[in-house]
Each structure stands twice: as C-alpha cells, then as structure tokens.
Design a protein around this motif. Structure first.
Motif, PDB file in Angstrom:
ATOM      1  N   LEU A   1       5.128 -14.248   5.852  1.00 14.00           N
ATOM      2  CA  LEU A   1       4.289 -14.157   7.044  1.00 14.00           C
ATOM      3  C   LEU A   1       4.129 -12.720   7.505  1.00 14.00           C
ATOM      4  CD1 LEU A   1       6.028 -17.003   9.092  1.00 14.00           C
ATOM      5  CD2 LEU A   1       4.100 -17.235   7.515  1.00 14.00           C
ATOM      6  N   SER A   2       2.952 -12.430   8.042  1.00 15.38           N
ATOM      7  CA  SER A   2       2.719 -11.177   8.771  1.00 15.38           C
ATOM      8  C   SER A   2       2.507 -11.547  10.225  1.00 15.38           C
ATOM      9  CB  SER A   2       1.495 -10.442   8.222  1.00 15.38           C
ATOM     10  OG  SER A   2       1.720 -10.039   6.886  1.00 15.38           O
ATOM     11  N   ILE A   3       3.250 -10.885  11.124  1.00 14.77           N
ATOM     12  CA  ILE A   3       3.276 -11.300  12.528  1.00 14.77           C
ATOM     13  C   ILE A   3       2.996 -10.110  13.440  1.00 14.77           C
ATOM     14  CG2 ILE A   3       4.717 -12.274  14.369  1.00 14.77           C
ATOM     15  CD1 ILE A   3       6.269 -13.780  12.204  1.00 14.77           C
ATOM     16  N   GLY A   4       2.137 -10.342  14.423  1.00 10.85           N
ATOM     17  CA  GLY A   4       1.856  -9.336  15.446  1.00 10.85           C
ATOM     18  C   GLY A   4       2.176  -9.890  16.823  1.00 10.85           C
TER      19      GLY A   4
ATOM     20  N   LYS B   1       0.532  -6.476   8.225  1.00 11.53           N
ATOM     21  CA  LYS B   1       0.033  -6.824   6.890  1.00 11.53           C
ATOM     22  C   LYS B   1      -0.248  -5.559   6.077  1.00 11.53           C
ATOM     23  CE  LYS B   1      -2.390 -10.581   6.612  1.00 11.53           C
ATOM     24  NZ  LYS B   1      -1.625 -11.441   5.677  1.00 11.53           N
ATOM     25  N   ALA B   2      -0.841  -4.569   6.736  1.00 15.64           N
ATOM     26  CA  ALA B   2      -1.144  -3.309   6.052  1.00 15.64           C
ATOM     27  C   ALA B   2       0.121  -2.564   5.631  1.00 15.64           C
ATOM     28  CB  ALA B   2      -1.997  -2.419   6.953  1.00 15.64           C
ATOM     29  N   ASN B   3       1.197  -2.790   6.374  1.00 15.84           N
ATOM     30  CA  ASN B   3       2.460  -2.110   6.064  1.00 15.84           C
ATOM     31  C   ASN B   3       3.271  -2.805   4.974  1.00 15.84           C
ATOM     32  OD1 ASN B   3       2.001  -0.055   7.867  1.00 15.84           O
ATOM     33  ND2 ASN B   3       3.163  -0.975   9.533  1.00 15.84           N
ATOM     34  N   GLY B   4       2.690  -3.847   4.383  1.00 15.85           N
ATOM     35  CA  GLY B   4       3.365  -4.479   3.259  1.00 15.85           C
ATOM     36  C   GLY B   4       3.630  -5.957   3.388  1.00 15.85           C
ATOM     37  N   LYS B   5       3.201  -6.570   4.501  1.00 22.59           N
ATOM     38  CA  LYS B   5       3.369  -8.006   4.716  1.00 22.59           C
ATOM     39  C   LYS B   5       4.841  -8.380   4.890  1.00 22.59           C
ATOM     40  CE  LYS B   5      -0.762  -9.019   1.950  1.00 22.59           C
ATOM     41  NZ  LYS B   5      -1.340  -9.785   0.829  1.00 22.59           N
ATOM     42  N   ASN B   6       5.081  -9.669   5.194  1.00 23.76           N
ATOM     43  CA  ASN B   6       6.433 -10.199   5.375  1.00 23.76           C
ATOM     44  C   ASN B   6       7.209  -9.382   6.412  1.00 23.76           C
ATOM     45  OD1 ASN B   6       8.549 -11.984   4.940  1.00 23.76           O
ATOM     46  ND2 ASN B   6       9.453 -10.707   3.336  1.00 23.76           N
ATOM     47  N   ARG B   7       6.565  -9.088   7.532  1.00 26.39           N
ATOM     48  CA  ARG B   7       7.191  -8.300   8.584  1.00 26.39           C
ATOM     49  C   ARG B   7       6.443  -8.537   9.891  1.00 26.39           C
ATOM     50  NH1 ARG B   7       7.540  -3.019   6.174  1.00 26.39           N
ATOM     51  NH2 ARG B   7       7.463  -4.218   4.232  1.00 26.39           N
ATOM     52  N   TYR B   8       6.976  -7.970  10.971  1.00 23.25           N
ATOM     53  CA  TYR B   8       6.320  -8.118  12.265  1.00 23.25           C
ATOM     54  C   TYR B   8       6.099  -6.757  12.904  1.00 23.25           C
ATOM     55  CZ  TYR B   8      10.981  -7.559  14.412  1.00 23.25           C
ATOM     56  OH  TYR B   8      12.209  -7.085  14.795  1.00 23.25           O
ATOM     57  N   GLN B   9       5.156  -6.748  13.850  1.00 23.22           N
ATOM     58  CA  GLN B   9       4.794  -5.497  14.506  1.00 23.22           C
ATOM     59  C   GLN B   9       4.455  -5.792  15.968  1.00 23.22           C
ATOM     60  OE1 GLN B   9       4.273  -2.114  13.182  1.00 23.22           O
ATOM     61  NE2 GLN B   9       4.214  -1.768  15.400  1.00 23.22           N
ATOM     62  N   PHE B  10       5.098  -5.065  16.889  1.00 23.04           N
ATOM     63  CA  PHE B  10       4.727  -5.140  18.298  1.00 23.04           C
ATOM     64  C   PHE B  10       3.533  -4.223  18.545  1.00 23.04           C
ATOM     65  CE2 PHE B  10       8.826  -7.080  18.706  1.00 23.04           C
ATOM     66  CZ  PHE B  10       8.765  -7.847  19.873  1.00 23.04           C
ATOM     67  N   PHE B  11       2.663  -4.662  19.418  1.00 23.70           N
ATOM     68  CA  PHE B  11       1.496  -3.843  19.762  1.00 23.70           C
ATOM     69  C   PHE B  11       1.934  -2.606  20.540  1.00 23.70           C
ATOM     70  CE2 PHE B  11      -1.716  -2.529  22.809  1.00 23.70           C
ATOM     71  CZ  PHE B  11      -2.810  -2.341  21.982  1.00 23.70           C
ATOM     72  N   ASP B  12       1.279  -1.476  20.251  1.00 23.30           N
ATOM     73  CA  ASP B  12       1.393  -0.304  21.124  1.00 23.30           C
ATOM     74  C   ASP B  12       0.037   0.394  21.163  1.00 23.30           C
ATOM     75  OD1 ASP B  12       1.149   1.756  19.057  1.00 23.30           O
ATOM     76  OD2 ASP B  12       3.193   1.255  18.482  1.00 23.30           O
ATOM     77  N   ILE B  13      -0.114   1.353  22.031  1.00 26.67           N
ATOM     78  CA  ILE B  13      -1.417   1.962  22.272  1.00 26.67           C
ATOM     79  C   ILE B  13      -1.949   2.700  21.056  1.00 26.67           C
ATOM     80  CG2 ILE B  13      -0.593   4.182  23.165  1.00 26.67           C
ATOM     81  CD1 ILE B  13      -3.453   1.943  24.569  1.00 26.67           C
ATOM     82  N   ASN B  14      -1.045   3.198  20.203  1.00 26.62           N
ATOM     83  CA  ASN B  14      -1.490   3.887  18.983  1.00 26.62           C
ATOM     84  C   ASN B  14      -2.197   2.926  18.031  1.00 26.62           C
ATOM     85  OD1 ASN B  14      -0.529   6.459  19.720  1.00 26.62           O
ATOM     86  ND2 ASN B  14       1.544   5.921  19.064  1.00 26.62           N
ATOM     87  N   LEU B  15      -1.727   1.680  18.023  1.00 25.70           N
ATOM     88  CA  LEU B  15      -2.404   0.674  17.186  1.00 25.70           C
ATOM     89  C   LEU B  15      -3.822   0.442  17.678  1.00 25.70           C
ATOM     90  CD1 LEU B  15       0.319  -2.085  16.612  1.00 25.70           C
ATOM     91  CD2 LEU B  15      -0.378  -0.261  15.072  1.00 25.70           C
ATOM     92  N   LEU B  16      -3.998   0.481  18.987  1.00 28.98           N
ATOM     93  CA  LEU B  16      -5.342   0.300  19.537  1.00 28.98           C
ATOM     94  C   LEU B  16      -6.255   1.440  19.096  1.00 28.98           C
ATOM     95  CD1 LEU B  16      -7.196  -1.377  21.305  1.00 28.98           C
ATOM     96  CD2 LEU B  16      -6.409  -0.045  23.281  1.00 28.98           C
ATOM     97  N   LYS B  17      -5.706   2.659  19.062  1.00 29.60           N
ATOM     98  CA  LYS B  17      -6.496   3.794  18.596  1.00 29.60           C
ATOM     99  C   LYS B  17      -6.894   3.599  17.136  1.00 29.60           C
ATOM    100  CE  LYS B  17      -4.389   7.145  21.791  1.00 29.60           C
ATOM    101  NZ  LYS B  17      -3.487   8.309  21.913  1.00 29.60           N
ATOM    102  N   GLU B  18      -5.921   3.142  16.319  1.00 30.78           N
ATOM    103  CA  GLU B  18      -6.224   2.876  14.904  1.00 30.78           C
ATOM    104  C   GLU B  18      -7.276   1.790  14.781  1.00 30.78           C
ATOM    105  OE1 GLU B  18      -2.876   2.088  12.399  1.00 30.78           O
ATOM    106  OE2 GLU B  18      -1.634   3.612  13.374  1.00 30.78           O
TER     107      GLU B  18
ATOM    108  N   TYR C   1      -2.392  -7.281  11.864  1.00 32.58           N
ATOM    109  CA  TYR C   1      -3.035  -6.594  10.741  1.00 32.58           C
ATOM    110  C   TYR C   1      -2.281  -5.325  10.346  1.00 32.58           C
ATOM    111  CZ  TYR C   1      -7.098  -9.546  10.115  1.00 32.58           C
ATOM    112  OH  TYR C   1      -7.918 -10.604   9.790  1.00 32.58           O
ATOM    113  N   LYS C   2      -1.655  -4.703  11.319  1.00 39.48           N
ATOM    114  CA  LYS C   2      -0.840  -3.531  10.998  1.00 39.48           C
ATOM    115  C   LYS C   2       0.377  -3.955  10.178  1.00 39.48           C
ATOM    116  CE  LYS C   2       0.267   0.822  11.213  1.00 39.48           C
ATOM    117  NZ  LYS C   2      -0.548   1.826  10.494  1.00 39.48           N
TER     118      LYS C   2
END
Length: 684
Positions: free
Chosen positions: A379-382, A408-425, A405-406
């Motif tokens: 799973l990829s989780i945000g 998933k882009a970082n290799g999948k099978n992981r999770y990512q909390f949102f931060d403002i830099n992700l919004l810029k990306e 999506y971040k």
C-alpha cells in the motif's frame, strides 16, 4: 297527519261489521277514487307472489281472533301499474266483546331501496376488503383492544381460539400487538399510537414500522387510521395496514446503491463525505481528525495477471482485513478503483495515526490468500490532519491524496504525512501537466540526439532520440519531471507518437546523406507499449517515410516489461516482426534476472550508468559489467554502455569488448543538425 307525513294509512276491521276502514292516504298509494272497505278488495292490489301469504295471515288472525302484534311486508301494484313495497302492521284486541284488528299500512318503497343500496354497498365493500391485500383494523380505545380482519392470519399465527371472532377476525390487546412489532420500532410506534389514542388534537395518524412474521421474517407495514366516535358513543380508531416490504426493499436497494460500494459492500464516497462532515461539524475543537488515503500498489498488474474476478475478491478481502485493524472511531470507504480512505476521529496525537498506519502496512506486507492464491499487495498511504492541513473535507482529501502520490513516487509500500512542501510540488506538477497539454501544439517539445559510438573504431553508428521541453511559461523542464507526469496522465501517447514520427523523419533525412549503416533508438514507456495502436502506428509511419525498419530501434526498460511479461513480450515480438530492433534499457536496475535474457526478444542490452560509475572505483561493478558483456555475447546480444563520461571508463570497456559506448565522453544530446555532422566526420 303524522301518519300521512310518513306516507302511511290507518286501518281497522271488526268481526261484527266485517267492514275494513282505511284512511284516505290509501287512495293516494293505490291511485284509486273509490273506497276500499273489505280485505278482499284490498288483496286485489297485492302482487300474486305475495297475495296468498298475506291472505292466510289476515284470515288466520280474523278467524282465530288472535290477540297479538303482527307485521307483514309485501308488494302492491297500483292502478298505474307501479309496484309499491308495503309494510302492514297491526294488533288484535277485544273491545266490549267485539274482536278488532287495527294498524298502519306504510309505503316503504324508498326505505327498502335505500337499504338495498346500503347492503349492496356493504357487500361490495366487503368484496373490496377481501380482494385487497390491505388489512383492516379497528382499535377499541376504551377496552385497549385491536381487531384485525382475517387476512392478518397470513402473517401471524394465533394459538388461542379466544383471539378469533365469529367472522374470522382476530381480536388481541394493544400490548399483545406490540409483541409482533420489531423491537427497534416499538418505541416510535408506541409514541404515535399513544398520541392518537389520548391526544386532544390528533385524529389521524400514519406510521411505518417493521413486524416479525410467523416465518421469522421482517415485514414492513404502513399503518394509517382515523379516530372517530362509534354508534355506541364510544371512541374508536379505524384504519388499515399495507404490506410495503417490496417497496422498502427497493428503497433499501436504491439506498445501498447510493451509499455503498457494489463490489466490497463498504461505504462509498457519498456516505463517507456525509459521515465525516457530521464528525467535523460536531468536533469539539480539541480533537484532531486524520484523513488516511490508501492506494493499492500494482492493483492493475494483479487485475491483468489474475483477472478481474480475483481482483474484486482481493478488494473484498482487503476490506475484511481492514475492519480487523481499524476501530469504532473510524469511517472507512472505497473512493473508487483501488483507492480507499479512512477518517480516524477523536485523535489526541499523531502517534495514534502512525501506529494505525504501521499496523496496516505491516499486515499487507504479508500475502493475502485470495481464491486459493497467495497475492501480494502493498500500500501507498497519504495522511492529512484536521484542522492543521485543512478545515473542510474537500481540502483534506486533496492533501491526503497529494501525500499518497508522494509515498508512491518514493517507492511505494510506505506512508507520507502532508506538508506544505508537498503542496508546492503538487502545484508544480499541476502546472507541468497543464503546460504539457498544449506543448505539442506550441512546438515546445523538441527531439535531441545523443550519439552512440563503436567502442573500437570510434565511429558514430547511431543515436538515441531524447525529448526535451522548453516551455514558454515554465522555461526548460527536465525530462525527469515531465515524462512521469506525461505517463501518469496518458499524455505520453501523443507525445510519444510525435517523437517516433520526428525520429523516423530525421532518420530518413540522414539516410539520404550517408551510406553508413546506423540506427536511431527511440524510448517506449509502459503506457505506450500498452497502447493497442503502437504496432500499427510504427508500421504506418515507416511506410509513410519509406524508411527501412532496420534503421529503427526501440528501447524499453526491464521493469516496464516485467509489469506484464506475457503481454509486453507479445508486443515486442510484433514490433520485431516489422523489422525494427529491440534494446533492453537500464539493465541491472530492475528485476536483473539473467534467466529473462533467453526469453526476451531483444537485440541490444544497455548497461545502466550506475554500474558504469563504479569502473575504477568498485571491483564488484567491474566484475558485473564483464559478466554481462560475456553472457550477452554468448546470446548474440549487442552491449551498450550508457552514461560513459571518462577516458578510464572507455579504456576499461574496450578491454572487456563492450560493443557500443554512449555518454558525455563523446557527446551530449544535440540538435539533429549538430548530431548529423558527427556521423559525417572522424571523431579522432
């Protein structure tokens, strides 16, 4: 006068005179002018079917001098031929030794007709009730009893004869009736009925509730009734029950289709949005809410490999496993496809969220048994958090999606909390996607060509076509930025076709200026190779420019091939059948299984730059490169080393007999005119 007003005539007879006295009204009834002074004259007006019976009754009363009341109903036919229904009543008595008969003759024609109409109406009403599926009932408010017509027995079994009335109706107390009502509906039913029975202003009621039938099945009914005063002055409620089970089942089916996912049976986006918005509205302000966006990695690959039925079963199994992990403070839903979402409420700190996510990821690191097969589905989780990442569900979902999506882009099978830099990306990606949609029309995407050099003769023997984008709004955008976005959005199909056509056109131009044999290599993405039109497009374009297929080579990475091995190999074989050659790009960075070299329809193998960078630094890299070259030559596969930048690297590659070198040591990607000159001159 009172008798006449009732359309009646007084009569009297005595056995002394044997004369019949009739008041004048009889003349109006019979439409005669002469007096009628004997029973015989009167009997002449009685219709034949009634005459004998009336004669016998009167004769019997006269002859036997019976002192009793009597009442006879019969029909007169007057002089106009009109039949009149008569009620003759009287009484026998003695007065001073004389026997008298006296009474009243009443015209009851209209009354009888009205009664017949009432009886006919009642009969029809009874037929309507019996023919209808509705169940009629009456509530005796004083006795707190309810009477149902006999159709109620179709639903419920009554074991006591005391419950059954003379005409098959069922009589039970209001308390007994509540035993048949579904437990969760008793309260609402009781409130409605109590208000009707004892409320001052309520005379009508309607209520829907569930009953439990004798087969222990749920039956939905619509009950309606009206409170009114009966003939006895007491208060009653008259009404009916309608079986609305079919309607309710259809309503429930529509509700399910509106609010639940058809495949998994869990909440869909619509229900999720409603539930979470309620949670946001009722939030006390000191509790956070986490929106956890989940995407199943490689679900399309699983569908393509095992089929959609197994894919659906996997989704069901996934939901079962998820319900074993999440708690009662969570809303779980399927948004569509392979995307799911959790809204975890009443969060005190982020550690709770991380522990939940880690438990989810850990569970799906192991295989899932689906239809007898062990299926792996990571799973990829945000994650986004209320109120820190947004104050409404729409923005929270978007930001959790960005974080997913971040991950998933970082290799999948992981999770990512949102931060403002992700919004810029994300905004950057959005601008790139928007620009790509018009880039071809604006001629902003160009093709550069990087030379491929024969290791031993140092002659240019071909090029690799490389797309570059100089945006009027964003400036120069790196291929590492725009190619993944083009693939994700499907824009790569048209961009790819443009690059293929441009490369074939330039190849034709170059072929007309030299007798040298060369190839131009064109990259194919995973999206392109899955395009059903790719083979025909390549074939048609080659024909359009009258270019022999042997001039063209297509490069594809091993990781793309392995996503759907059988299908992709089939496409590659079809391309080879046209006459083009196939190169396996970035070898060693993907699956790296040497066994695939014997089944893949490839002519060229390209060693990835990550190995080339290890030359003169890492003996292991040199050893791997050497063995790849040896094995490829044994399989009659040409080897290209890409990313070559130093003289030492060139010398080492010569020493192990690598066939072709590509990299900055000889040339950066150049425009077609500059690249063409390299082939026409001696690099030495």
């Amino acid at each position: 006068m009172a008798i006449e007003a009732l359309n009646g005539s007084i009569w009297e007879w005595d056995d002394k005179s044997e004369i019949l006295y009739l008041s004048s009204t009889i003349k109006d009834i019979l439409q005669v002018k002469s007096n009628i002074d004997t029973f015989g004259k009167l009997f002449e007006f009685i219709v034949p079917k009634d005459r004998t019976r009336v004669e016998e009754i009167i004769s019997n009363m006269c002859n036997k001098k019976i002192v009793e009341k009597f009442d006879i109903q019969y029909t007169f036919k007057n002089t106009k031929g009109k039949e009149i229904i008569i009620n003759l009543n009287g009484i026998g008595r003695f007065k001073e030794g004389v026997f008298y008969l006296a009474g009243i003759i009443n015209d009851i024609t209209e009354k009888v007709k009205q009664q017949q109409l009432i009886e006919e109406g009642n009969k029809k009403y009874k037929l309507v009730v019996e023919g209808s599926s509705n169940i009629i009932f009456c509530i005796d408010i004083e006795k707190e009893k309810i009477i149902f017509d006999k159709k109620i027995i179709n639903y419920f079994q009554y074991n006591h004869d005391s419950c059954i009335g003379l005409h098959g109706e069922v009589i039970i107390t209001l308390k007994q009736w509540e035993f048949f009502i579904f437990s969760k509906d008793v309260k609402s039913y009781r409130e409605k009925i109590q208000k009707l029975l004892y409320g001052k202003d309520t005379v009508d009621y309607e209520v829907e509730y569930r009953l439990v039938s004798k087969e222990n099945k749920i039956v939905w009914v619509h009950a309606s009734g009206k409170r009114s005063i009966g003939d006895d002055g007491k208060m009653y409620v008259y009404g009916s029950l309608i079986d609305i089970t079919d309607i309710k089942e259809k309503e429930l089916k529509i509700y399910f289709m509106s609010y639940y996912d058809e495949v998994t049976g869990i909440a869909n986006r619509r229900l999720f949005v409603e539930n979470v918005n309620k949670s946001l509205k009722s939030n006390k302000g000191n509790e956070s809410i986490a929106i956890i966006f989940i995407d199943l990695d490689n679900f399309k690959y699983i569908n393509d490999t095992y089929g959609h039925n197994l894919g659906d079963s996997l989704l069901e199994k996934f939901c079962e496993e998820m319900y074993g992990i999440i708690d009662g403070n969570s809303h779980f839903a399927r948004l569509g496809g392979d995307e799911f979402v959790i809204a975890k409420t009443k969060i005190k700190n982020n550690i709770e969220v991380e522990e939940l996510i880690q438990a989810i990821i850990k569970r799906f690191n192991d295989s899932i048994k689906v239809d007898g097969k062990d299926v792996y589905c990571t799973l990829s989780i945000g994650v986004s958090l209320y109120p820190f990442d947004g104050e409404n569900l729409d923005s929270l979902l978007k930001r959790a999606d960005i974080a997913m999506y971040k991950a998933k882009a970082n290799g999948k099978n992981r999770y990512q909390f949102f931060d403002i830099n992700l919004l810029k990306e994300f905004n950057r990606d959005f601008e790139i996607e928007k620009g790509l949609r018009t880039a071809l029309d604006k001629n902003e995407i160009i093709v550069l060509y990087q030379a491929k050099v024969n290791t031993f003769t140092e002659e240019v023997i071909g090029y690799e076509s490389l797309a570059r984008w100089n945006s009027s709004e964003l400036g120069i955008v790196s291929p590492t930025e725009f190619i993944p976005i083009a693939e994700r959005t499907g824009l790569i199909i048209n961009i790819g076709k443009s690059i293929i056509e441009e490369s074939i056109k330039r190849c034709k131009q170059l072929s007309l200026t030299t007798n040298k044999k060369f190839k131009i290599a064109i990259n194919l993405s995973g999206i392109q190779i899955r395009d059903d039109e790719i083979v025909d497009f390549v074939s048609d374009t080659l024909k359009a420019y009258n270019l022999p297929p042997s001039y063209i080579e297509f490069e594809i990475t091993e990781s793309i091939i392995m996503k759907s091995v059988d299908k992709n190999i089939d496409i590659l074989k079809k391309l080879k059948k046209i006459g083009v050659s196939i190169a396996l790009d970035d070898f060693g960075t993907g699956y790296s299984s040497l066994s695939y070299l014997k089944i893949l329809p490839i002519d060229v193998l390209k060693i990835d730059k990550s190995f080339i960078d290890g030359i003169s630094i890492d003996k292991k890299s040199e050893y791997i490169i050497e063995k790849i070259v040896d094995l490829s030559h044994c399989l009659d596969i040409v080897v290209v080393a890409e990313g070559v930048e130093t003289k030492k690297q060139v010398e080492y590659l010569k020493s192990i007999k690598c066939d072709i070198i590509q990299g900055y040591y000889y040339s950066k990607p150049k425009s077609f005119e500059l690249a063409k000159k390299m082939m026409l001159i001696d690099l030495n």
